[in-house]
Design an enzyme around this catalytic site. Structure first.
Site: not given
Ligand SMILES: NC(=O)c1ccc[n+]([C@@H]2O[C@H](COP(=O)([O-])OP(=O)(O)OC[C@H]3O[C@@H](n4cnc5c(N)ncnc54)[C@H](O)[C@@H]3O)[C@@H](O)[C@H]2O)c1
Length: 271
Positions: A159, A182
């Site tokens: 991130s 984070y």
């Molecule tokens: N959304 C943002 O703005 C953003 C920005 C920067 C980085 N990120 C990173 O991108 C990645 C994805 O983020 P996102 O927004 O798609 O998140 P999200 O919450 O929409 O999706 C995460 C997925 O992980 C799954 N999950 C959670 N715990 C789990 C477990 N124990 N085992 C297996 N699956 C599990 C959930 O069921 C979900 O489908 C993360 O690492 C997040 O930190 C997101």
């Protein structure tokens, strides 16, 4: 219905068009593939010809994504050693190997997202454990399977907040914040990635991070406005914005790239 040879020809011409970015014949696991970003990535990776295995703790959404991309679903808890081991055993047994892993799950507990003053030591420990340690577990097991087979590519999700400190002014007037855990988790994921990239470079296993900026997900309008004002490209990310970077890192187009952090942040981290 096209004949078998016609379908093969059309597949071959799709692959020609994709060139260096072609993923035909490869098996790619998307951990967290049912999430906001993972759903878009699963579609984009399948579009390049790969077989996508969605590995997620959410079976209903996971199955739906897998069906949409003509792939497979394996219910997985990325924080559980036996579950992660069984995932890769299943993938190798059913698909003949593992070429790529995208780690974009987002495990956290119910208290995640509290302000700095309100974070308890127990919550800090649990959230760091769930997220950072599961990224190690999944990277570790997948990269060793890849080494055994002669190579592969791991893409871990970092991130912008693993690169630089949050600008808290974008949260003013809202209940939102960027959790302190984070910063440690995503900084850790970035450096873990570099370690493994260095360790397994000679074994043909490439390991990189993609560091996105904030993805639009119906957040508070004041936050969205402030975030967009501070971003050189003038908007938040869309999940689809992340597809190109991930396909690049999975494909031969990035054959000489490892240990890299590819920022997909609209320029956020240059300011
Ligand atoms: N959304 C943002 O703005 C953003 C920005 C920067 C980085 N990120 C990173 O991108 C990645 C994805 O983020 P996102 O927004 O798609 O998140 P999200 O919450 O929409 O999706 C995460 C997925 O992980 C799954 N999950 C959670 N715990 C789990 C477990 N124990 N085992 C297996 N699956 C599990 C959930 O069921 C979900 O489908 C993360 O690492 C997040 O930190 C997101």
């Amino acid at each position: 219905m096209p004949s078998r040879s016609e379908s093969r020809e059309s597949r071959d011409s799709d692959a020609d068009e994709r060139g260096l970015f072609d993923l035909t014949g490869r098996t790619v696991v998307v951990a967290g593939g049912a999430g906001l970003i993972g759903t878009a990535l699963s579609a984009g990776i399948a579009e390049q010809g790969a077989t996508v295995v969605v590995a997620d703790a959410a079976p209903e959404r996971g199955r739906a994504v897998a069906e949409d991309v003509d792939g497979a679903f394996v219910e997985t808890d990325v924080t559980d050693e036996a579950s992660v081991e069984s995932l890769f055993e299943t993938v190798v047994a059913e698909h003949g190997g593992l070429d790529g892993l995208v780690n974009c799950s987002y495990p956290r507990n119910a208290n995640y997202g509290r302000r700095y003053e309100d974070v308890t030591y127990a919550d800090w420990r649990e959230n760091v454990d769930l997220h950072l340690n599961s990224y190690f577990l999944v990277t570790h097991r997948a990269s060793l399977v890849m080494r055994e087979a002669g190579g592969g590519s791991v893409v871990n999700f970092g991130s912008t907040y693993g690169v630089q400190a949050p600008d808290f002014s974008v949260y003013e007037g809202t209940e939102m914040t960027s959790p302190v855990e984070y910063a440690a988790i995503k900084g850790g994921v970035r450096n873990l990635t570099r370690y493994v990239a260095s360790y397994l470079g000679r074994d043909g296993v490439r390991v990189n991070t993609v560091s996105p900026g904030g993805v639009f997900d119906e957040q508070h309008p004041t936050f969205v406005e402030e975030y967009e004002r501070r971003t050189p490209l003038g908007r938040m990310a869309r999940p689809e914005d992340l597809v190109g970077a991930v396909v690049y890192l999975l494909s031969d187009a990035s054959a000489y790239v490892t240990g890299h952090d590819l920022r997909v942040d609209g320029g956020w981290t240059i300011c």
